[in-house]
Design a protein around this motif. Structure first.
Motif, PDB file in Angstrom:
ATOM      1  N   LEU A 265       0.818  -1.439  -0.060  1.00 37.41           N
ATOM      2  CA  LEU A 265      -0.335   0.231   0.476  1.00 37.41           C
ATOM      3  C   LEU A 265       0.821   1.044  -0.111  1.00 37.41           C
ATOM      4  O   LEU A 265       1.601   1.128   1.027  1.00 37.41           O
ATOM      5  N   GLN A 266       0.705   2.196  -0.572  1.00 37.55           N
ATOM      6  CA  GLN A 266       1.728   3.337  -1.239  1.00 37.55           C
ATOM      7  C   GLN A 266       1.038   4.222  -0.674  1.00 37.55           C
ATOM      8  O   GLN A 266       0.264   4.330   0.058  1.00 37.55           O
ATOM      9  N   GLY A 267       1.564   5.745  -1.369  1.00 35.34           N
ATOM     10  CA  GLY A 267       1.320   6.702  -0.476  1.00 35.34           C
ATOM     11  C   GLY A 267       0.984   7.317   1.055  1.00 35.34           C
ATOM     12  O   GLY A 267       2.338   6.365   1.681  1.00 35.34           O
ATOM     13  N   ASP A 268       0.094   7.421   1.535  1.00 34.71           N
ATOM     14  CA  ASP A 268      -0.388   7.600   2.645  1.00 34.71           C
ATOM     15  C   ASP A 268      -1.195   6.060   3.033  1.00 34.71           C
ATOM     16  O   ASP A 268      -1.513   6.173   4.416  1.00 34.71           O
ATOM     17  N   GLY A 269      -0.485   4.502   2.406  1.00 33.55           N
ATOM     18  CA  GLY A 269      -0.760   3.481   2.237  1.00 33.55           C
ATOM     19  C   GLY A 269      -2.366   3.160   2.158  1.00 33.55           C
ATOM     20  O   GLY A 269      -3.047   2.338   2.617  1.00 33.55           O
ATOM     21  N   LEU A 270      -2.916   4.235   1.752  1.00 30.83           N
ATOM     22  CA  LEU A 270      -4.008   3.653   1.048  1.00 30.83           C
ATOM     23  C   LEU A 270      -4.316   3.605  -1.032  1.00 30.83           C
ATOM     24  O   LEU A 270      -5.698   3.758  -1.773  1.00 30.83           O
ATOM     25  N   ASN A 271      -3.566   3.412  -0.700  1.00 28.40           N
ATOM     26  CA  ASN A 271      -3.552   2.912  -2.921  1.00 28.40           C
ATOM     27  C   ASN A 271      -2.680   1.791  -2.869  1.00 28.40           C
ATOM     28  O   ASN A 271      -1.237   1.870  -2.504  1.00 28.40           O
ATOM     29  N   PRO A 272      -3.324   0.524  -3.677  1.00 28.95           N
ATOM     30  CA  PRO A 272      -2.740  -0.417  -3.849  1.00 28.95           C
ATOM     31  C   PRO A 272      -1.311  -0.203  -4.598  1.00 28.95           C
ATOM     32  O   PRO A 272      -2.036   0.051  -5.975  1.00 28.95           O
ATOM     33  N   PHE A 273      -0.476  -1.589  -4.924  1.00 27.88           N
ATOM     34  CA  PHE A 273       0.331  -1.079  -5.688  1.00 27.88           C
ATOM     35  C   PHE A 273       0.209  -2.147  -6.840  1.00 27.88           C
ATOM     36  O   PHE A 273      -0.298  -3.202  -6.577  1.00 27.88           O
ATOM     37  N   TYR A 274      -0.263  -2.022  -8.381  1.00 31.42           N
ATOM     38  CA  TYR A 274       0.086  -2.654  -8.865  1.00 31.42           C
ATOM     39  C   TYR A 274       0.105  -1.874 -10.447  1.00 31.42           C
ATOM     40  O   TYR A 274       1.224  -0.464 -10.565  1.00 31.42           O
ATOM     41  N   ASN A 275       0.879  -3.329 -11.318  1.00 34.97           N
ATOM     42  CA  ASN A 275       1.285  -2.392 -13.090  1.00 34.97           C
ATOM     43  C   ASN A 275      -0.126  -2.342 -13.446  1.00 34.97           C
ATOM     44  O   ASN A 275      -0.389  -3.091 -14.571  1.00 34.97           O
ATOM     45  N   PRO A 276      -0.365  -1.197 -13.867  1.00 34.67           N
ATOM     46  CA  PRO A 276      -0.776  -0.654 -14.610  1.00 34.67           C
ATOM     47  C   PRO A 276      -1.317  -1.230 -16.162  1.00 34.67           C
ATOM     48  O   PRO A 276      -2.016  -1.829 -16.628  1.00 34.67           O
ATOM     49  N   GLU A 277      -0.258  -1.779 -16.582  1.00 30.72           N
ATOM     50  CA  GLU A 277      -0.207  -2.986 -18.146  1.00 30.72           C
ATOM     51  C   GLU A 277      -0.821  -4.355 -17.681  1.00 30.72           C
ATOM     52  O   GLU A 277      -1.256  -4.549 -18.544  1.00 30.72           O
ATOM     53  N   THR A 278      -0.328  -4.537 -16.989  1.00 29.46           N
ATOM     54  CA  THR A 278      -0.932  -6.174 -16.508  1.00 29.46           C
ATOM     55  C   THR A 278      -1.914  -6.556 -15.265  1.00 29.46           C
ATOM     56  O   THR A 278      -2.890  -7.402 -15.075  1.00 29.46           O
ATOM     57  N   MET A 279      -1.936  -5.456 -14.909  1.00 24.67           N
ATOM     58  CA  MET A 279      -2.798  -5.646 -12.938  1.00 24.67           C
ATOM     59  C   MET A 279      -2.068  -6.413 -12.026  1.00 24.67           C
ATOM     60  O   MET A 279      -3.123  -6.366 -10.992  1.00 24.67           O
ATOM     61  N   GLU A 280      -1.544  -6.681 -12.163  1.00 27.27           N
ATOM     62  CA  GLU A 280      -0.476  -7.929 -11.263  1.00 27.27           C
ATOM     63  C   GLU A 280       0.311  -7.259 -10.185  1.00 27.27           C
ATOM     64  O   GLU A 280       0.261  -5.591 -10.357  1.00 27.27           O
ATOM     65  N   THR A 281       0.281  -7.185  -8.841  1.00 22.58           N
ATOM     66  CA  THR A 281       0.300  -6.613  -7.722  1.00 22.58           C
ATOM     67  C   THR A 281       1.747  -6.749  -7.483  1.00 22.58           C
ATOM     68  O   THR A 281       2.508  -7.021  -8.353  1.00 22.58           O
ATOM     69  N   ASN A 282       2.328  -6.721  -6.424  1.00 24.87           N
ATOM     70  CA  ASN A 282       3.825  -6.944  -6.444  1.00 24.87           C
ATOM     71  C   ASN A 282       4.221  -8.138  -5.354  1.00 24.87           C
ATOM     72  O   ASN A 282       4.953  -8.448  -5.809  1.00 24.87           O
ATOM     73  N   ILE A 283       2.918  -8.701  -5.173  1.00 25.28           N
ATOM     74  CA  ILE A 283       3.002  -9.819  -5.493  1.00 25.28           C
ATOM     75  C   ILE A 283       3.174 -10.560  -7.071  1.00 25.28           C
ATOM     76  O   ILE A 283       2.179 -10.686  -7.356  1.00 25.28           O
ATOM     77  N   SER A 284       3.754 -11.405  -7.580  1.00 23.61           N
ATOM     78  CA  SER A 284       3.736 -12.213  -8.953  1.00 23.61           C
ATOM     79  C   SER A 284       2.288 -12.992  -8.904  1.00 23.61           C
ATOM     80  O   SER A 284       1.845 -13.858  -7.620  1.00 23.61           O
ATOM     81  N   ASN A 285       1.503 -12.891  -9.809  1.00 21.14           N
ATOM     82  CA  ASN A 285       0.650 -13.756  -9.867  1.00 21.14           C
ATOM     83  C   ASN A 285      -1.458 -13.464  -9.284  1.00 21.14           C
ATOM     84  O   ASN A 285      -1.597 -13.985  -9.355  1.00 21.14           O
ATOM     85  N   LEU A 286      -0.697 -12.446  -8.469  1.00 20.57           N
ATOM     86  CA  LEU A 286      -1.889 -11.972  -7.862  1.00 20.57           C
ATOM     87  C   LEU A 286      -2.125 -10.240  -8.603  1.00 20.57           C
ATOM     88  O   LEU A 286      -1.531  -9.493  -8.120  1.00 20.57           O
ATOM     89  N   TYR A 287      -3.518 -10.812  -8.391  1.00 21.11           N
ATOM     90  CA  TYR A 287      -4.281  -9.170  -9.486  1.00 21.11           C
ATOM     91  C   TYR A 287      -5.000  -8.826  -9.362  1.00 21.11           C
ATOM     92  O   TYR A 287      -5.466  -8.716  -8.054  1.00 21.11           O
ATOM     93  N   LEU A 288      -5.147  -7.066  -9.000  1.00 21.62           N
ATOM     94  CA  LEU A 288      -6.426  -6.270  -8.733  1.00 21.62           C
ATOM     95  C   LEU A 288      -7.306  -5.732  -9.739  1.00 21.62           C
ATOM     96  O   LEU A 288      -6.446  -5.829 -11.355  1.00 21.62           O
ATOM     97  N   ALA A 289      -8.716  -6.179 -10.168  1.00 21.85           N
ATOM     98  CA  ALA A 289      -9.602  -5.980 -10.788  1.00 21.85           C
ATOM     99  C   ALA A 289     -10.539  -4.823 -10.435  1.00 21.85           C
ATOM    100  O   ALA A 289     -11.238  -5.127  -9.459  1.00 21.85           O
ATOM    101  N   GLY A 290     -11.132  -4.194 -11.136  1.00 22.15           N
ATOM    102  CA  GLY A 290     -11.966  -3.123 -11.042  1.00 22.15           C
ATOM    103  C   GLY A 290     -11.597  -1.722  -9.909  1.00 22.15           C
ATOM    104  O   GLY A 290     -10.546  -1.085 -10.421  1.00 22.15           O
ATOM    105  N   VAL A 291     -13.036  -1.328  -9.254  1.00 21.43           N
ATOM    106  CA  VAL A 291     -12.703  -0.867  -8.606  1.00 21.43           C
ATOM    107  C   VAL A 291     -12.079  -0.282  -6.740  1.00 21.43           C
ATOM    108  O   VAL A 291     -11.447   0.677  -6.898  1.00 21.43           O
ATOM    109  N   VAL A 292     -11.161  -1.655  -6.672  1.00 23.83           N
ATOM    110  CA  VAL A 292     -10.094  -1.274  -5.621  1.00 23.83           C
ATOM    111  C   VAL A 292      -9.149  -1.154  -6.337  1.00 23.83           C
ATOM    112  O   VAL A 292      -8.364  -1.223  -5.328  1.00 23.83           O
ATOM    113  N   CYS A 293      -8.555  -1.076  -7.769  1.00 28.44           N
ATOM    114  CA  CYS A 293      -7.212  -0.380  -7.941  1.00 28.44           C
ATOM    115  C   CYS A 293      -7.309   0.724  -8.069  1.00 28.44           C
ATOM    116  O   CYS A 293      -6.545   0.911  -7.094  1.00 28.44           O
TER     117      CYS A 293
END
Length: 322
Positions: A265-293
């Motif tokens: 969780l970046q910034g003030d701890g309220l913004n999850p990290f993900y790769n905007p090109e793949t939606m993959e988080t800092n954990i390989s093979n764990l993805y975010l999709a939709g509003v939660v991003c």
């Protein structure tokens, strides 16, 4: 225990879309949902209408037929639940995910009913489950509602509506028209510019004519059994009679769940990290999709602009399998 290609958490529109893409690519999957299909939409106000037109809410190119220019809650429930039936999507309902952990390139997902293993996990949980609390005395009183469904319980009651966005404006107008005495407490200097364009003139006119009282640049201080206390723009304290408080202060994703899943969780701890090109988080093979991003910025992602996440994620999963 079966090892799934993909486990999807959340059966909202984007979670369903991810399942459809997995199905089309012959990937084994399951959706885990703590409530019913499109549970957040089910909990929307009964007469809510979307800002988006029906075509912007479509998934997998399946036409969304609406009798009105802007579809409502019931039409959306019929559409998305109908797709789940038609596609025979593999969904486990009323099953809450308790934790996600990874070891040796496999995820273990524990729920209230079972345990699953998967090579990939997609979190598509939205943001509607946790109210953005004011953290003031009395907020836990039974007369305080963070979710608004319909106006009828508030007829002939003194209602305070907190906020100035779509949900607050809808609640104020609907309860006023069913006979409530409505007061709005608004932190900012005006009604939000994001309010639906066909509704904004209505609320502004009702305020201008005095049918609905609005205190701008004001903050709630305390909620009591029969009154509420707030501070106005001149820093003067007011206490008014009150029967119900509709705290339309917004909602947040489950940050604790994201953090416990290993997501940074970046910034003030309220913004999850993900790769905007793949939606993959800092954990390989764990993805975010939709509003939660969007994290705390829940206004960034909607159904219409996050429908693309499903194909992005599935394409990346297929690429990693090669």
């Amino acid at each position: 225990m079966e090892i799934l290609d993909i486990l999807i958490i959340g059966a909202g529109p984007i979670g369903l879309n991810c399942a459809i893409e997995a199905q089309k690519n012959n990937l084994s999957y399951i959706i885990i949902e703590k409530g019913t299909i499109v549970n957040s939409l089910y909990n929307y106000p009964l007469y809510m209408r979307f800002f988006s037109t029906a075509d912007k809410l479509e998934i997998d190119g399946i036409p969304f037929i609406s009798t009105a220019p802007k579809p409502g809650r019931q039409e959306a429930l019929e559409y998305y639940q109908g797709i789940a039936r038609q596609k025979e999507l593999n969904i486990r309902l009323y099953e809450k995910v308790l934790g996600v952990s990874k070891k040796d390139n496999l995820f273990t997902v524990g729920t209230t009913k079972a345990q699953y293993r998967a090579r990939n996990v997609i979190i598509a949980t939205g943001f509607y489950d946790i109210p953005n609390l004011m953290n003031i005395p009395g907020e836990n009183l039974s007369k305080v509602k963070h979710y608004y469904t319909e106006p009828y319980p508030y007829a002939r009651q003194k209602v305070v509506v907190i906020g100035a966005s779509n949900s607050a404006v809808d609640a104020a107008l609907e309860t006023y028209r069913k006979g409530a005495e409505v007061t709005m407490i608004i932190r900012h200097s005006e009604i939000s510019k994001s309010v639906k364009y066909w509704v904004k003139p209505d609320i502004e006119n009702r305020i201008a004519e005095g049918s609905i009282t609005a205190h701008f640049n004001s903050d709630m201080i305390e909620i009591k059994e029969n009154t509420v206390v707030f501070k106005d723009q001149n820093h003067e304290i007011h206490e008014i009679d009150n029967d119900f408080v509709l705290a339309m202060t917004g909602y947040l994703p489950d940050f604790k769940f994201l953090k416990n899943s290993g997501i940074e969780l970046q910034g003030d701890g309220l913004n999850p990290f993900y790769n905007p090109e793949t939606m993959e988080t800092n954990i390989s093979n764990l993805y975010l999709a939709g509003v939660v991003c969007g994290g705390k910025d829940t206004h960034l992602w909607f159904i219409e602009n996050s429908r693309i996440h499903a194909k992005m994620i599935i394409n990346n999963i297929l690429l990693n399998k090669k």
